[in-house]
Structures are given as C-alpha cells and as structure tokens.
Design an enzyme around this catalytic site. Sequence first.
Site, PDB file in Angstrom:
ATOM      1  N   THR A 152      13.038   0.336 -66.944  1.00 48.77           N
ATOM      2  CA  THR A 152      11.458  -0.022 -66.486  1.00 48.77           C
ATOM      3  C   THR A 152      11.717  -1.538 -66.784  1.00 48.77           C
ATOM      4  O   THR A 152      12.225  -1.703 -67.432  1.00 48.77           O
ATOM      5  CB  THR A 152      10.891   0.642 -68.094  1.00 48.77           C
ATOM      6  OG1 THR A 152      11.194  -0.091 -68.741  1.00 48.77           O
ATOM      7  CG2 THR A 152      10.401   1.893 -68.344  1.00 48.77           C
ATOM      8  N   HIS A 153      11.082  -2.234 -65.779  1.00 43.78           N
ATOM      9  CA  HIS A 153      10.888  -3.337 -66.044  1.00 43.78           C
ATOM     10  C   HIS A 153      12.347  -3.821 -65.212  1.00 43.78           C
ATOM     11  O   HIS A 153      12.721  -4.771 -65.622  1.00 43.78           O
ATOM     12  CB  HIS A 153      10.917  -4.181 -66.765  1.00 43.78           C
ATOM     13  CG  HIS A 153       9.422  -3.949 -67.360  1.00 43.78           C
ATOM     14  ND1 HIS A 153       8.321  -4.568 -67.421  1.00 43.78           N
ATOM     15  CD2 HIS A 153       8.959  -2.920 -68.533  1.00 43.78           C
ATOM     16  CE1 HIS A 153       7.242  -4.061 -67.877  1.00 43.78           C
ATOM     17  NE2 HIS A 153       8.137  -2.270 -69.077  1.00 43.78           N
ATOM     18  N   SER A 162      -1.299   0.287 -18.926  1.00 45.24           N
ATOM     19  CA  SER A 162      -1.109   1.097 -20.123  1.00 45.24           C
ATOM     20  C   SER A 162       0.473   1.778 -19.830  1.00 45.24           C
ATOM     21  O   SER A 162       1.372   2.659 -20.930  1.00 45.24           O
ATOM     22  CB  SER A 162      -1.901   2.271 -20.966  1.00 45.24           C
ATOM     23  OG  SER A 162      -2.446   2.821 -19.626  1.00 45.24           O
ATOM     24  N   LYS A 213      32.784  -8.323 -47.797  1.00 48.25           N
ATOM     25  CA  LYS A 213      31.657  -7.871 -47.569  1.00 48.25           C
ATOM     26  C   LYS A 213      31.313  -6.591 -47.026  1.00 48.25           C
ATOM     27  O   LYS A 213      32.306  -6.402 -46.162  1.00 48.25           O
ATOM     28  CB  LYS A 213      30.042  -8.461 -46.694  1.00 48.25           C
ATOM     29  CG  LYS A 213      30.359 -10.166 -47.952  1.00 48.25           C
ATOM     30  CD  LYS A 213      29.541 -10.409 -48.709  1.00 48.25           C
ATOM     31  CE  LYS A 213      28.048 -10.012 -48.390  1.00 48.25           C
ATOM     32  NZ  LYS A 213      27.162 -10.738 -48.553  1.00 48.25           N
ATOM     33  N   SER A 237      30.366  -8.573 -42.773  1.00 52.58           N
ATOM     34  CA  SER A 237      30.003 -10.194 -42.810  1.00 52.58           C
ATOM     35  C   SER A 237      30.752 -10.329 -41.766  1.00 52.58           C
ATOM     36  O   SER A 237      31.841 -10.669 -41.013  1.00 52.58           O
ATOM     37  CB  SER A 237      29.495 -10.766 -43.630  1.00 52.58           C
ATOM     38  OG  SER A 237      29.284 -11.893 -43.937  1.00 52.58           O
ATOM     39  N   TYR A 288     -15.970   6.507 -26.238  1.00 48.40           N
ATOM     40  CA  TYR A 288     -15.086   5.613 -25.889  1.00 48.40           C
ATOM     41  C   TYR A 288     -14.808   4.666 -25.406  1.00 48.40           C
ATOM     42  O   TYR A 288     -15.978   3.537 -24.577  1.00 48.40           O
ATOM     43  CB  TYR A 288     -14.115   6.743 -24.496  1.00 48.40           C
ATOM     44  CG  TYR A 288     -12.849   5.873 -23.607  1.00 48.40           C
ATOM     45  CD1 TYR A 288     -11.707   6.115 -24.658  1.00 48.40           C
ATOM     46  CD2 TYR A 288     -13.114   4.443 -23.004  1.00 48.40           C
ATOM     47  CE1 TYR A 288     -10.245   5.173 -24.568  1.00 48.40           C
ATOM     48  CE2 TYR A 288     -11.245   3.977 -22.620  1.00 48.40           C
ATOM     49  CZ  TYR A 288     -10.479   4.788 -23.084  1.00 48.40           C
ATOM     50  OH  TYR A 288      -9.507   4.169 -22.893  1.00 48.40           O
ATOM     51  N   GLU A 301      18.457  -2.067 -46.032  1.00 47.26           N
ATOM     52  CA  GLU A 301      17.783  -2.915 -45.912  1.00 47.26           C
ATOM     53  C   GLU A 301      16.838  -3.111 -44.352  1.00 47.26           C
ATOM     54  O   GLU A 301      15.842  -2.853 -45.228  1.00 47.26           O
ATOM     55  CB  GLU A 301      18.608  -4.263 -45.775  1.00 47.26           C
ATOM     56  CG  GLU A 301      19.605  -4.706 -46.907  1.00 47.26           C
ATOM     57  CD  GLU A 301      20.444  -6.158 -47.713  1.00 47.26           C
ATOM     58  OE1 GLU A 301      20.276  -6.307 -47.592  1.00 47.26           O
ATOM     59  OE2 GLU A 301      21.723  -5.699 -46.354  1.00 47.26           O
ATOM     60  N   ASN A 322     -10.962  10.437 -20.813  1.00 48.91           N
ATOM     61  CA  ASN A 322     -11.162  10.314 -21.676  1.00 48.91           C
ATOM     62  C   ASN A 322     -11.189  11.343 -22.877  1.00 48.91           C
ATOM     63  O   ASN A 322     -10.499  11.081 -23.796  1.00 48.91           O
ATOM     64  CB  ASN A 322     -12.671   9.758 -21.976  1.00 48.91           C
ATOM     65  CG  ASN A 322     -13.108   8.338 -22.058  1.00 48.91           C
ATOM     66  OD1 ASN A 322     -11.809   8.357 -20.922  1.00 48.91           O
ATOM     67  ND2 ASN A 322     -14.591   8.316 -21.680  1.00 48.91           N
ATOM     68  N   LYS A 349      -1.878   3.301 -28.791  1.00 47.87           N
ATOM     69  CA  LYS A 349      -0.352   3.643 -28.510  1.00 47.87           C
ATOM     70  C   LYS A 349       0.594   3.873 -29.105  1.00 47.87           C
ATOM     71  O   LYS A 349       1.730   4.164 -29.822  1.00 47.87           O
ATOM     72  CB  LYS A 349      -0.434   4.364 -27.044  1.00 47.87           C
ATOM     73  CG  LYS A 349      -1.358   5.912 -26.508  1.00 47.87           C
ATOM     74  CD  LYS A 349      -1.580   5.513 -25.255  1.00 47.87           C
ATOM     75  CE  LYS A 349      -3.267   6.388 -24.786  1.00 47.87           C
ATOM     76  NZ  LYS A 349      -4.390   5.441 -24.980  1.00 47.87           N
ATOM     77  N   ASN A 405      27.891  -4.430 -46.490  1.00 47.68           N
ATOM     78  CA  ASN A 405      26.746  -4.666 -46.259  1.00 47.68           C
ATOM     79  C   ASN A 405      25.753  -3.667 -46.225  1.00 47.68           C
ATOM     80  O   ASN A 405      25.800  -2.596 -45.631  1.00 47.68           O
ATOM     81  CB  ASN A 405      25.975  -5.738 -45.258  1.00 47.68           C
ATOM     82  CG  ASN A 405      26.611  -7.371 -46.225  1.00 47.68           C
ATOM     83  OD1 ASN A 405      26.978  -7.447 -46.737  1.00 47.68           O
ATOM     84  ND2 ASN A 405      26.982  -7.782 -45.350  1.00 47.68           N
ATOM     85  N   GLN A 415      -7.076   2.240 -25.938  1.00 49.89           N
ATOM     86  CA  GLN A 415      -5.809   2.268 -25.449  1.00 49.89           C
ATOM     87  C   GLN A 415      -4.952   1.494 -26.737  1.00 49.89           C
ATOM     88  O   GLN A 415      -3.642   1.425 -26.153  1.00 49.89           O
ATOM     89  CB  GLN A 415      -6.049   1.474 -23.912  1.00 49.89           C
ATOM     90  CG  GLN A 415      -4.619   1.308 -23.377  1.00 49.89           C
ATOM     91  CD  GLN A 415      -4.791   1.389 -21.969  1.00 49.89           C
ATOM     92  OE1 GLN A 415      -5.548   1.652 -21.028  1.00 49.89           O
ATOM     93  NE2 GLN A 415      -4.982   0.059 -21.441  1.00 49.89           N
TER      94      GLN A 415
HETATM   95  N1  ARG Z   1      -5.402   4.645 -20.348  1.00 53.83           N
HETATM   96  C1  ARG Z   1      -6.665   4.788 -21.340  1.00 53.83           C
HETATM   97  C2  ARG Z   1      -5.935   4.881 -22.784  1.00 53.83           C
HETATM   98  O1  ARG Z   1      -4.928   4.831 -23.167  1.00 53.83           O
HETATM   99  C3  ARG Z   1      -7.001   5.855 -20.609  1.00 53.83           C
HETATM  100  C4  ARG Z   1      -8.534   6.265 -21.022  1.00 53.83           C
HETATM  101  C5  ARG Z   1      -8.753   5.593 -19.872  1.00 53.83           C
HETATM  102  N2  ARG Z   1     -10.386   5.657 -19.740  1.00 53.83           N
HETATM  103  C6  ARG Z   1     -11.352   4.924 -19.069  1.00 53.83           C
HETATM  104  N3  ARG Z   1     -12.386   5.203 -19.254  1.00 53.83           N
HETATM  105  N4  ARG Z   1     -10.431   4.147 -19.170  1.00 53.83           N
HETATM  106  O2  ARG Z   1      -7.004   5.313 -23.476  1.00 53.83           O
END
Ligand code: ARG
Length: 459
Positions: free
Chosen positions: A154-155, A22, A282, A276, A316, A289, A109, A324, A284, A321
């Site tokens: 409206t509409h 990660s 144009k 454009s 957990y 948008e 965790n 994120k 824009n 993961q």
């Molecule tokens: N990179 C992990 C996550 O984002 C951290 C926690 C990892 N814990 C584990 N038991 N492998 O969730």
Amino acid sequence: MSLIRGRFSKAADKLVTEYTASIPFDFRLYSQDITGSIAHARMLARQGIISEKEAGVITSGLESIREEIEQGKFQFKTELEDIHMNIEARLTEKVGEVGRKLHTARSRNDQVALDLRLFAKEAISDTLLGLKNLQRVLVSLAEANKGVVMPGYTHLQPAQPVLLAHHLLAYFEMLKRDAIRFSGCLERADVMPLGSGALAGVAYNVDREFLARELGFSQLSQNSIDAVSDRDFVLEYEAAASLCMMHLSRLAEEIILWSSEEFGFVELDEAYTTGSSIMPQKKNPDVAELARGKAGRVYGRLMALLTTMKALPLAYNRDLQEDKEGFFDTVDTILATLAVFAGMLKTLKVKAENTELAVKRGYILATDLADYLVRRGEAFRTAHDIVARLVSYAMGKGRLFSQLSLSEYKEFSPLFEEDVYAITVESSVAARDVIGGTAPKQVDRALAIAKKILGESKT
Ligand code: ARG
C-alpha cells in the site's frame, strides 16, 4: 457526379468535399453496409415494394461489390462522400437503373446507425474474446506460480505478504467486471434501427421484424428520432474501454516496476522488450509502457464524443459523423492491447527467489505481531502501539524481528512467548483465510471459480 446534389446548380467546393467526406475512414463499414443493404433489398421484395427480380439483381450486384472491395479493386471516391454512397453509386454503375431503387424506404441516417450497430456488435464480441483470453493467461500464470509469496503494497510500501497468484487474480476480477460492462453494451447495441428513415419513420409497408431476424438483432428501435440520433452505444463502448484500459495501465505499471533492476520480480521475454539505441545494457518494457500511454488516448476518444454530442439537438446532425474515427481507434487500441498483454504475460518469467527475498526484508510481519498480541488479550490499538515501538527499536539495532531475542520482545510486552518465532511469511499468508483473502486455500478456491467462469461464461 453526386447522387444527391439535384437541387444545386454548382458542385461543392473542393475543400468542402474533402472536409465533409467520411470515406477516408468509414470505408471500414463496407461489409456492414452491404449486409444491411442486402437485407433491406430482400425485405423490399418480400413486401412487394420492389420485385423479386430487382432484389436479385441488387443483391448479386452488392455481393460483387463486396468482392471488389475485398480484392482491393474498388475505387473509393471522395466526391461520393461516404461508404454508403460509394457503394450505391457503384451498384448503379454495375446493374443500371434498378440500383437506384435500393434506397427506397431508407435514409443514410438509419443506414449509418445500422452499420455502426453491426460494427459495434462484432467489436464487442471480439473484445469479450480478447478479455477472456487475457483472463485465461492470468489464471495460468497464477496457477503456475501458486506457491510464490511477494510483498503486498500500500502506498507502494511493503505492507503484508501476499501470494503472487492472489495479486494476479485481482486483475482477473477487474477484467471480469470489464466483460460485464461490455456485455451490457452489447445488449444496448443489439437494436435494429432500419425503418426509422431520416428521422420520422418511413412511409412504406416495411417489415422491421424480418430485417431484425435477417441481421441478427434481438430488438427493434422503438423511436425513430432516437434511433437516428443517439450514439450512446458507442459512448458506452468507449467508457467500458476506458475503464478496461485504466485497469490494464495499472497492470502495465506493475510489470514495469517488477521488471526493473530494483524489484527484479519478473523478467520479460525478449520478444516483448526493446533495446536502447544508446545504452546496450537496456531491456525496456515498451509494450507495457505503450499500453499505459494508450489509456490516455482511449479516454480522449470518450471525452471527444461526449463533447461532440453534448447539447446536440435531435435528430441527426452531421456532427455525428465524428463518432467513427474515435470508435474505430478505440476498438483497434483495446483489441491490440489485450492481445499483446496476453502474449507478454504468457512469456513472463517470475523470479520467485527475488520476491521471496523482498518479502523477508523489512518488517512486513508487523501486523501479524500485533494480531499475535490481540489473540493473547491485548486491545488492537495497544498492540499496534507496542509493535510500532518494537519496529523502531529493531530498526535502530539494524535487526529483523527474527533476530530479536525473547527477552527483548518481553521488554515491549510480557505477552510475547517463544511461539512468536512461529510467525513467518507463510503463517501470515495462511492466516488470511477469509473469502477473498490471500491464504493458499482461498486462492485455490478463487482459481477454481475463475476457471469455472472461463469455461462456462459464453462470449
Ligand atoms: N457519413 C454520414 C455519417 O457518418 C452518413 C449519414 C449522412 N447523413 C446525412 N444526412 N448527411 O454520419
């Protein structure tokens, strides 16, 4: 190489290392991770679990790692999986064996739950500031164009005249509720999970209250299994962000319509438009948008995490993961959208001559004519019928209400008198004098309340 592969005789497959890492995205939690680890080390020392001297070495080691990262000197390693282990490994590299004591009475965790909550709290505060800033701009725009009348729709059909300020303040209200949702989310994020360990709590005499104080949390998590396994605070943020983006997408759509040649109600500043590549004429409204488009991406992030978490057994699981990237992207998207909208609206030029022309075209005062008859004793349904026939008559003649003679009016109802010509866009707007209505008096009141809210509510 790895901190945690002690029981294995082989290194992880390269594909596995990449698949599970990660660090490409959770490096963004470095500051929260270091802050959390410093508080943890200090707590361990206060409780006599490590010595004060050891805590001092760990703390200064962590501070220097923060500098390395901020100066771009830190080398993130995929084989160290995530930000937690990248920092811990570097710490041991820098301060030696004592670095290996930091992870006492802690698991990744509860560590990742902490980091994410610290991140969420900052993100929510930033979002609240962004919302408030945009609300300020809406209020100034409304105030600067207080006298401007436009068709209310409206509409997407002209319905009744309204003040532009009234229309803009509708968005103020939406953003006000959005802010309340984010504030609620802040309360739920403001819970300190350290001490939960992997899932069962830790077998050391830790001081969770101290940690909460040090890290600025107002509550402690009350169940270790819940604390390491739920991400509802992330989902709440994404849900609040989805609603907010939905609101902004409606404003975006109106800006797009209003800035079109056909409406011509507003003109976007050149700094907020694009040209454009083929059509030189144009100008824009790409910012609006894209904001409209990005709402879809924010909803997608919400749906993705809801789906990831559905039916996930406690506690957990590595699936978590996946929380994120969507969260970071949502925060980035909404903060950028709020900021760019503030700039776009700050520089927006209202073309009052066009809104006024639009409001004078057509039969937008039809409801007022019906109300006129009601005030002279007609039942509303009957009055509605009479005016409907009147509209169709006037349309047939290609004339506006103001161009009909009194005798023509009287053919539809004897209740019409000379004062029917006193019904104007201005009188129509002024007549909507209820709390929440578009009468100038009420809009003034709404503006005053809005300004009070902006001045008083703390973020
Ligand atoms: N990179 C992990 C996550 O984002 C951290 C926690 C990892 N814990 C584990 N038991 N492998 O969730």
